[in-house]
Design a protein around this motif. Structure first.
Motif, short mmCIF file in Angstrom:
data_model
loop_
_atom_site.label_atom_id
_atom_site.label_comp_id
_atom_site.label_asym_id
_atom_site.label_seq_id
_atom_site.Cartn_x
_atom_site.Cartn_y
_atom_site.Cartn_z
N ALA A 25 0.81 -1.22 0.00
CA ALA A 25 0.00 0.00 0.00
C ALA A 25 0.84 1.27 0.00
CB ALA A 25 -0.94 -0.01 1.20
N THR A 26 2.04 1.20 0.50
CA THR A 26 2.91 2.38 0.57
C THR A 26 3.85 2.50 -0.63
OG1 THR A 26 4.49 1.12 1.88
CG2 THR A 26 2.85 2.44 3.08
N SER A 27 3.80 1.56 -1.54
CA SER A 27 4.69 1.56 -2.70
C SER A 27 4.16 2.46 -3.81
CB SER A 27 4.85 0.15 -3.26
OG SER A 27 5.51 -0.67 -2.34
N SER A 28 5.06 2.81 -4.72
CA SER A 28 4.68 3.61 -5.88
C SER A 28 5.25 2.95 -7.13
CB SER A 28 5.19 5.04 -5.74
OG SER A 28 6.60 5.06 -5.73
N ILE A 29 4.77 3.41 -8.27
CA ILE A 29 5.29 2.93 -9.55
C ILE A 29 5.68 4.13 -10.40
CG2 ILE A 29 3.91 0.82 -9.52
CD1 ILE A 29 2.10 2.23 -11.68
N CYS A 30 6.45 3.86 -11.41
CA CYS A 30 6.83 4.87 -12.40
C CYS A 30 5.88 4.73 -13.59
CB CYS A 30 8.27 4.61 -12.82
SG CYS A 30 8.85 5.74 -14.08
N PRO A 31 5.57 5.81 -14.28
CA PRO A 31 4.76 5.67 -15.49
C PRO A 31 5.37 4.69 -16.50
CG PRO A 31 4.87 7.97 -14.86
CD PRO A 31 5.82 7.23 -13.96
N SER A 32 6.70 4.55 -16.48
CA SER A 32 7.34 3.59 -17.40
C SER A 32 6.93 2.16 -17.08
CB SER A 32 8.86 3.74 -17.37
OG SER A 32 9.38 3.36 -16.12
N ASP A 33 6.64 1.86 -15.81
CA ASP A 33 6.17 0.53 -15.45
C ASP A 33 4.86 0.22 -16.17
OD1 ASP A 33 8.30 0.15 -13.63
OD2 ASP A 33 7.15 1.09 -12.02
N ALA A 34 3.96 1.20 -16.18
CA ALA A 34 2.67 1.02 -16.85
C ALA A 34 2.86 0.94 -18.36
CB ALA A 34 1.72 2.16 -16.50
N ALA A 35 3.74 1.76 -18.91
CA ALA A 35 4.00 1.74 -20.35
C ALA A 35 4.55 0.39 -20.77
CB ALA A 35 4.97 2.86 -20.73
N ARG A 36 5.48 -0.14 -20.01
CA ARG A 36 6.05 -1.46 -20.33
C ARG A 36 5.00 -2.55 -20.22
NH1 ARG A 36 10.53 0.68 -17.20
NH2 ARG A 36 12.35 0.88 -18.52
N HIS A 37 4.17 -2.45 -19.18
CA HIS A 37 3.13 -3.45 -18.95
C HIS A 37 2.10 -3.45 -20.08
CE1 HIS A 37 0.85 -6.16 -16.36
NE2 HIS A 37 -0.22 -5.51 -16.73
N ALA A 38 1.75 -2.27 -20.57
CA ALA A 38 0.71 -2.14 -21.59
C ALA A 38 1.24 -2.39 -23.01
CB ALA A 38 0.08 -0.76 -21.52
N TYR A 39 2.54 -2.31 -23.19
CA TYR A 39 3.12 -2.47 -24.53
C TYR A 39 3.10 -3.93 -24.96
CZ TYR A 39 6.32 -2.12 -28.45
OH TYR A 39 6.89 -2.18 -29.69
N ASP A 40 2.76 -4.16 -26.21
CA ASP A 40 2.63 -5.53 -26.72
C ASP A 40 3.90 -6.10 -27.34
OD1 ASP A 40 -0.05 -5.72 -25.99
OD2 ASP A 40 -0.73 -4.90 -27.89
N GLY A 41 4.91 -5.28 -27.56
CA GLY A 41 6.10 -5.74 -28.27
C GLY A 41 7.23 -6.14 -27.36
N ASP A 42 8.30 -6.59 -28.00
CA ASP A 42 9.49 -7.04 -27.27
C ASP A 42 10.60 -6.01 -27.27
OD1 ASP A 42 8.34 -9.50 -26.75
OD2 ASP A 42 9.13 -10.41 -28.58
N ASP A 43 10.46 -4.95 -28.04
CA ASP A 43 11.53 -3.98 -28.16
C ASP A 43 11.28 -2.78 -27.25
OD1 ASP A 43 9.48 -2.64 -29.40
OD2 ASP A 43 10.38 -2.67 -31.39
#
Length: 92
Positions: A25-43
């Motif tokens: 509950a006290t942790s945070s994420i970077c927007p890049s974490d979400a971008a990587r998670h949502a991206y469909d490619g390998d590059d």
């Protein structure tokens, strides 16, 4: 906004919420974490999703679901510059 844009927005919002749900509950994420998670490619194409991920974070913040921070302090969109973090809002 096209249907594809809406789908990407929703995918990024789900990524942010899902990543935060899996962390303490006290942790945070970077927007890049979400971008990587949502991206469909390998590059490194996830980098093109960075601004959409930041916008998704601001939408969720406007709804009161998350807080966007810099240096551990909550920041308003118009004041933000540089690296951001996303954390659960109070009452998550």
């Amino acid at each position: 906004m096209t249907e594809t844009d809406r789908q990407l927005d929703q995918r990024l919002e789900r990524a942010i919420v899902g990543l935060l749900e899996r962390r303490a509950a006290t942790s945070s994420i970077c927007p890049s974490d979400a971008a990587r998670h949502a991206y469909d490619g390998d590059d490194a194409g996830w980098r093109a999703l960075m601004e959409p991920a930041r916008r998704a974070a601001w939408r969720l913040a406007a709804e009161g679901r998350v807080e966007v921070t810099q240096g551990g302090e909550r920041v308003a969109e118009e004041e933000a510059h540089g690296p951001l973090r996303i954390r659960r809002a109070a009452g998550w």
